[in-house]
Design an enzyme around this catalytic site. Sequence first.
Site, PDB file in Angstrom:
ATOM      1  N   ARG A 140      13.875  -6.957  28.137  1.00 31.39           N
ATOM      2  CA  ARG A 140      12.860  -7.422  27.181  1.00 31.39           C
ATOM      3  C   ARG A 140      12.790  -8.950  27.113  1.00 31.39           C
ATOM      4  O   ARG A 140      11.875  -9.503  26.502  1.00 31.39           O
ATOM      5  CB  ARG A 140      13.125  -6.835  25.794  1.00 31.39           C
ATOM      6  CG  ARG A 140      14.421  -7.262  25.133  1.00 31.39           C
ATOM      7  CD  ARG A 140      14.554  -6.644  23.735  1.00 31.39           C
ATOM      8  NE  ARG A 140      15.816  -6.969  23.098  1.00 31.39           N
ATOM      9  CZ  ARG A 140      16.931  -6.258  23.222  1.00 31.39           C
ATOM     10  NH1 ARG A 140      16.945  -5.185  23.997  1.00 31.39           N
ATOM     11  NH2 ARG A 140      18.046  -6.615  22.591  1.00 31.39           N
ATOM     12  N   TYR A 141      13.781  -9.622  27.731  1.00 32.54           N
ATOM     13  CA  TYR A 141      13.802 -11.085  27.695  1.00 32.54           C
ATOM     14  C   TYR A 141      13.376 -11.727  29.016  1.00 32.54           C
ATOM     15  O   TYR A 141      13.364 -12.949  29.120  1.00 32.54           O
ATOM     16  CB  TYR A 141      15.204 -11.586  27.340  1.00 32.54           C
ATOM     17  CG  TYR A 141      15.701 -11.119  25.997  1.00 32.54           C
ATOM     18  CD1 TYR A 141      14.975 -11.390  24.830  1.00 32.54           C
ATOM     19  CD2 TYR A 141      16.885 -10.397  25.889  1.00 32.54           C
ATOM     20  CE1 TYR A 141      15.432 -10.952  23.594  1.00 32.54           C
ATOM     21  CE2 TYR A 141      17.350  -9.960  24.652  1.00 32.54           C
ATOM     22  CZ  TYR A 141      16.617 -10.243  23.514  1.00 32.54           C
ATOM     23  OH  TYR A 141      17.063  -9.817  22.291  1.00 32.54           O
ATOM     24  N   THR A 142      13.070 -10.932  30.028  1.00 36.25           N
ATOM     25  CA  THR A 142      12.728 -11.489  31.340  1.00 36.25           C
ATOM     26  C   THR A 142      11.320 -11.071  31.760  1.00 36.25           C
ATOM     27  O   THR A 142      10.764 -10.102  31.250  1.00 36.25           O
ATOM     28  CB  THR A 142      13.728 -11.028  32.420  1.00 36.25           C
ATOM     29  OG1 THR A 142      13.671  -9.592  32.547  1.00 36.25           O
ATOM     30  CG2 THR A 142      15.137 -11.457  32.075  1.00 36.25           C
TER      31      THR A 142
END
Length: 385
Positions: A140-142
């Site tokens: 979810r962060y990339t």
Amino acid sequence: MAEKKPKKLDNKMWSDIDEIDFINALHNVEEEEIDEYNEEKMILFSANINYARQLMRLSDSLTPVKRRILYTMYLLGNKPGKKTKSAMIVGKCMELHPHGDSSIYSTLVNMTQYWKNPVPYIKGKGSFGSEVMDTYAHQRYTEAELSDYAWNCFFKDYAEECVQTILNTTVGNLEPVSLPSRYPNALINGGTGIAVGNMYRIPPYNISELIKECKKALFKPDNSPVYLVPDFPTGCDIIDNDGSLKEICNKGEGTLRMRAKTEIIDTKRTWTIKVTNLPWTVSLSSIKANIIKLAKSGELLIKDVYDAYEQIILPNGETRSPVDLRIVIDQSHDPNAFVEKLYKKTDLDKSIAINFKVVLAELKVKQLGLKDLILKWIDERREYK
């Protein structure tokens, strides 16, 4: 007199089945020898593992999970320059690859890592690990997009009507059995895998040298063999004292020996061994763990071990963290003897079995030499075009 109702079976597992229904169902049971039944089913299972799951197809040199990730990104329009959240790619890919999001994302991460793939398939934004750090950020962060290489190799002239598709395990979804590559990807990025009774490990080669050999095979064909030296993205040395490289090129199998680069630094009070350019597929964390274990057991007499790497920022904004491991030993020890012991006791000197085994378009598993593999790839590419 009231009609007698059929008796229910006592076993809770069969509580909803009438005894009469159960007895009638016995007429549908087929008797088979268990060994013959198992042999037949295992042959089918083995064929599925070898042809469709674990071994790479020569036409695109991708395993199913890699192919499904790239195809999903193509459907989502993730051309070079158009990033999408990795979580969205993984979620969409699960419609084709129902084996859990963690297996998909770990493969996606692997496809971005330049030290594992000489020409990465995916360009990522965010933390996708590095040569000195195995951990990477959550999906979810990339963000991710197809690399220029992946787009040109698989999708620049992709024609759906010319590619065989099959029904996926999820009802109603079709997927391509191959993404025919414009370049001999099997030899550019290489790969490794184990199936039923088969394994393959193909080292990567320099893309420019391969293209030259392909052009030569197309325009000036001859019977001369092709001899190329693997080009590992880590930049490690290759040791060839017994002609193994020639054997690998000729037969498509052999043993390849890789070695990290070392430098002895005299700091007057101590010797410092600088280690860089690890062998292909060897992680720095495993090397450090092994050195510490050997130090605790007394097999390696060291004073300290630490990382001295510096992060490099490329002109395009990408970062690199090349391995720079320092091992400090006492000045009274022989540094050359220590380095030789280091090579002997750890994977800084590693030999791997090479086997050019691929799945051909006619669904045959075949081992090929370097030139035959190039010629066979050209045949399959010509058939697609």
